[in-house]
Design a protein around this motif. Structure first.
Motif, PDB file in Angstrom:
ATOM      1  N   GLY A   1      10.410   2.152  -5.863  1.00  0.00           N
ATOM      2  CA  GLY A   1       9.239   2.159  -6.738  1.00  0.00           C
ATOM      3  C   GLY A   1       8.926   3.537  -7.270  1.00  0.00           C
ATOM      4  N   VAL A   2       9.000   4.538  -6.380  1.00  0.00           N
ATOM      5  CA  VAL A   2       8.724   5.918  -6.803  1.00  0.00           C
ATOM      6  C   VAL A   2       9.738   6.373  -7.841  1.00  0.00           C
ATOM      7  CG1 VAL A   2       8.643   8.301  -6.048  1.00  0.00           C
ATOM      8  CG2 VAL A   2       7.560   6.531  -4.663  1.00  0.00           C
TER       9      VAL A   2
ATOM     10  N   THR B   1      11.593   4.549  -9.780  1.00  0.00           N
ATOM     11  CA  THR B   1      11.405   3.816 -11.032  1.00  0.00           C
ATOM     12  C   THR B   1      10.212   4.363 -11.808  1.00  0.00           C
ATOM     13  OG1 THR B   1      12.314   1.849  -9.984  1.00  0.00           O
ATOM     14  CG2 THR B   1      11.074   1.528 -12.019  1.00  0.00           C
ATOM     15  N   ALA B   2       9.123   4.627 -11.074  1.00  0.00           N
ATOM     16  CA  ALA B   2       7.940   5.174 -11.755  1.00  0.00           C
ATOM     17  C   ALA B   2       8.243   6.539 -12.348  1.00  0.00           C
ATOM     18  CB  ALA B   2       6.777   5.266 -10.767  1.00  0.00           C
ATOM     19  N   GLY B   3       8.954   7.387 -11.583  1.00  0.00           N
ATOM     20  CA  GLY B   3       9.288   8.719 -12.089  1.00  0.00           C
ATOM     21  C   GLY B   3      10.164   8.649 -13.322  1.00  0.00           C
ATOM     22  N   LEU B   4      11.183   7.800 -13.253  1.00  0.00           N
ATOM     23  CA  LEU B   4      12.054   7.653 -14.420  1.00  0.00           C
ATOM     24  C   LEU B   4      11.285   7.101 -15.612  1.00  0.00           C
ATOM     25  CD1 LEU B   4      15.324   6.297 -12.751  1.00  0.00           C
ATOM     26  CD2 LEU B   4      14.927   8.563 -13.716  1.00  0.00           C
ATOM     27  N   GLY B   5      10.419   6.154 -15.315  1.00  0.00           N
ATOM     28  CA  GLY B   5       9.633   5.585 -16.412  1.00  0.00           C
ATOM     29  C   GLY B   5       8.727   6.608 -17.056  1.00  0.00           C
ATOM     30  N   LEU B   6       8.067   7.409 -16.220  1.00  0.00           N
ATOM     31  CA  LEU B   6       7.184   8.452 -16.756  1.00  0.00           C
ATOM     32  C   LEU B   6       7.981   9.483 -17.542  1.00  0.00           C
ATOM     33  CD1 LEU B   6       4.389   9.787 -16.895  1.00  0.00           C
ATOM     34  CD2 LEU B   6       4.981  11.021 -14.810  1.00  0.00           C
TER      35      LEU B   6
ATOM     36  N   ARG C   1       0.834  -1.212   0.000  1.00  0.00           N
ATOM     37  CA  ARG C   1       0.000   0.000   0.000  1.00  0.00           C
ATOM     38  C   ARG C   1       0.859   1.249   0.000  1.00  0.00           C
ATOM     39  NH1 ARG C   1      -3.536  -3.047   3.310  1.00  0.00           N
ATOM     40  NH2 ARG C   1      -2.508  -2.330   5.198  1.00  0.00           N
ATOM     41  N   VAL C   2       1.962   1.204   0.788  1.00  0.00           N
ATOM     42  CA  VAL C   2       2.866   2.363   0.840  1.00  0.00           C
ATOM     43  C   VAL C   2       3.465   2.622  -0.535  1.00  0.00           C
ATOM     44  CG1 VAL C   2       5.054   3.196   1.747  1.00  0.00           C
ATOM     45  CG2 VAL C   2       3.380   2.171   3.278  1.00  0.00           C
ATOM     46  N   ILE C   3       3.913   1.539  -1.189  1.00  0.00           N
ATOM     47  CA  ILE C   3       4.525   1.690  -2.510  1.00  0.00           C
ATOM     48  C   ILE C   3       3.520   2.257  -3.500  1.00  0.00           C
ATOM     49  CG2 ILE C   3       5.502   0.431  -4.448  1.00  0.00           C
ATOM     50  CD1 ILE C   3       6.657  -1.547  -2.384  1.00  0.00           C
ATOM     51  N   THR C   4       2.327   1.677  -3.507  1.00  0.00           N
ATOM     52  CA  THR C   4       1.311   2.122  -4.463  1.00  0.00           C
ATOM     53  C   THR C   4       0.958   3.586  -4.242  1.00  0.00           C
ATOM     54  OG1 THR C   4       0.422  -0.102  -4.480  1.00  0.00           O
ATOM     55  CG2 THR C   4      -0.979   1.644  -5.372  1.00  0.00           C
TER      56      THR C   4
ATOM     57  N   TRP D   1      10.419   0.495   3.177  1.00  0.00           N
ATOM     58  CA  TRP D   1      10.546   1.899   2.738  1.00  0.00           C
ATOM     59  C   TRP D   1      11.516   2.030   1.568  1.00  0.00           C
ATOM     60  CZ3 TRP D   1       7.213   5.421   3.455  1.00  0.00           C
ATOM     61  CH2 TRP D   1       6.417   5.429   4.606  1.00  0.00           C
ATOM     62  N   SER D   2      12.602   1.276   1.622  1.00  0.00           N
ATOM     63  CA  SER D   2      13.546   1.310   0.507  1.00  0.00           C
ATOM     64  C   SER D   2      12.868   0.857  -0.773  1.00  0.00           C
ATOM     65  CB  SER D   2      14.752   0.417   0.800  1.00  0.00           C
ATOM     66  OG  SER D   2      15.399   0.863   1.965  1.00  0.00           O
TER      67      SER D   2
END
Lengths: 385, 159
Positions: B100-101, B103-108, A11-14, B94-95
């Motif tokens: 994930g953030v 990776t998503a930002g780079l992907g976008l 949930r945190v990741i999403t 958290w890591s």
């Protein structure tokens, strides 16, 4: 349980990814101005109280007489025109022959070149010519508000009265003719222009313009002139004319509604005095002319983009923006932004030109940033065509 | 002292007993509450493992579920020792979230960058007709600014 499969971690990741994506989109969209809407906000430079007083009235009376003389007097002569960029060093000088008959248009020509004309000014202020085509030259049609030589017209005098302080400064002589000198000052500032008006007829004989630092930027003067009946002979036929399609306010509003950037006011108290439209193989082009009474700035807007490189032009930095310059000695610049190509031609101080350039749209920044902007615009268009 | 079912309970849940063995085990279950409880725990474990369908996730879940039952003493100590402590798991989560953030930002960003290239901007390619524009501007100004000799001009450049 592996941490990656912990529902709380998922949930945190999403949530973090979604927040990041939304924040990135909002930031980029804001940077592109996509969230600000297309309407023009009120500009802080609009409006400035003109000076009053007997000196102003006397000066304006002379200038109005000059505008009337430009329209009604027959005259013929040779003008010397110099245009610089705020320094007496450099600049270009032209020698021009001028013919004008009452009610007609002033013709200007260099020996061996084509003839230009002074057509009726296409007014947007609701006084007379809305939606009417500009009268082509050589037809003998009347020219009720023709700009005439030295840029004098009733419309420009009205703007000048609204934006400058005018006074009669004294007497002088131009081309052997006695003249009265009218000084035009910036409110609370230095001299913006001097006019030499013929003492006998009020016809403008000489005009000098200065920038905000009191540097001479242009000078136009008759080297020789004949005024009165029988003064005009041998004038050539006109071979160039203004675009015939004057944009009515309704057409302007429709173009603006469809995304055309056509401001009615620009920095430096520049008011839209004429809007014309023509058609090119690449599509329509709109000519917007702005003035504060002294300076005149023309902006040509058309849909599309500029080729790179733009042959015959050089890239320069102007007021912090990268634009193309057609000639180092001309105030003629072009650039493309947000699907439109802008070509700016100015008879104005360079500071004013810089203000205008800043006020118009730009796609500045590094190439990758422009590509990102373009990419985001394209992706948004997929979502909302 | 009652002898409990032990390994036979797993065999019962997995359907690996013969009819005779199953009857004996069921008879024991009828009179032994401990074994019934353990059988219920094993059935629940089996259902959840089927639902997850993932060996890695099942492994972690197995140890958690086994902790609910009376056979906790049978858990291999070596497997417990490999579980990271709770703070370490949180850091890991958290890591993973940060990765994930990013990776998503780079992907976008990459997608936007790719979308912005390749094709020219919308609209036609335009070369400003500066000659025509200069003439129109000269007509508007009423002045005769000097201009390049290549431009149709009302003025003549002089040195």
């Amino acid at each position: 349980m592996a941490p990656g499969t912990d529902p709380a971690a998922l949930r945190v990741i999403t949530t973090a990814v979604l927040v990041g994506l939304v924040a990135s989109g909002v930031a980029l969209a804001s940077g592109l101005g996509l969230l600000a809407g297309g309407t023009a906000a009120p500009r802080p430079w609009a409006g400035r109280a003109p000076a009053n007083g007997p000196a102003q009235a006397a000066g304006l009376r002379l200038l109005r007489e000059a505008a009337q003389a430009c329209r009604s007097l027959p005259y013929q002569g040779v003008e010397l025109a110099w245009w610089g960029r705020g320094s007496r060093a450099g600049g270009d000088t032209s020698v021009v022959q001028v013919w004008h008959r009452p009610g007609g248009q002033a013709l200007t020509q260099e020996p061996g070149a084509q003839v230009l004309t002074q057509p009726p000014a296409a007014s947007l202020d609701g006084r007379g010519q809305h939606g009417q085509p500009v009268v082509p030259l050589g037809t003998g049609a009347p020219n009720p508000d023709g700009a005439g030589v030295l840029g004098m017209s009733t419309r420009l005098v009205s703007l000048l009265a609204a934006n400058y302080e005018v006074s009669v400064a004294g007497r002088g002589q131009v081309a052997g003719r006695p003249a009265r000198i009218v000084t035009v000052r910036r409110p609370g500032g230095g001299v913006a222009a001097w006019f030499w008006l013929d003492s006998a007829t009020s016809l403008p004989l000489r005009k000098e313009m200065f920038d905000a630092r009191s540097h001479l930027i242009s000078s136009v003067a008759f080297a020789e002139v004949s005024i009165g009946p029988g003064a005009v002979s041998g004038e050539p036929a006109a071979t160039a004319s203004a675009w015939h399609t004057t944009l009515a306010p309704g057409r302007l509003a429709r173009l603006r509604a469809s995304g055309w950037p056509l401001p009615g006011l620009l920095p430096g108290d520049l008011t839209l005095i004429a809007a014309k439209e023509s058609t090119t193989p690449a599509g329509p082009v709109v000519d917007l002319d702005y003035s504060d009474g002294l300076s005149v700035v023309s902006i040509f807007v058309q849909r599309g983009y500029l080729p790179t490189p733009l042959r015959g032009w050089s890239q320069v930095a102007l007021a912090g923006h990268k634009v193309y310059a057609s000639d180092p000695d001309d105030l003629c610049f072009a650039w493309a932004a947000r699907g439109f190509v802008y070509t700016l031609i100015a008879a104005a101080p360079q500071q004013t030109v810089g203000q205008v350039v800043v006020a118009l749209p730009h796609d500045d920044g590094p190439g990758w940033l422009a590509r990102l902007k373009h990419g985001l615009q394209r992706m948004l268009s997929w979502v909302s065509p | 002292m009652t002898r409990h079912l032990g390994q036979r309970l797993s065999a019962l849940i997995d359907g690996e007993l013969s009819d005779t063995q199953r009857d004996r085990v069921l008879a024991h279950l009828a009179g032994c509450e401990d074994c019934r409880r353990e059988a219920a725990a094993l059935r629940m474990l089996k259902r959840r493992m089927h639902a997850l369908g993932d060996a890695g996730a099942g492994d972690a879940l197995t140890w958690r579920l086994l902790a609910l039952g009376p056979a906790a003493g049978q858990r291999p100590p070596a497997r417990r020792a490999h579980r990271p402590p709770a703070p370490r798991r949180r850091r890991y989560a958290w890591s993973l979230a940060a990765a994930g953030v990013v990776t998503a930002g780079l992907g976008l960003t990459g997608a936007v960058f790719l979308a912005g290239g390749g094709r020219p901007p919308p609209g036609p390619k335009v070369v400003p007709a500066v000659d025509v524009f200069m003439v129109q501007h000269a007509i508007t100004t009423g002045q005769v600014p000097a201009r390049p000799s290549s431009v149709p001009s009302a003025g003549t450049k002089v040195p």
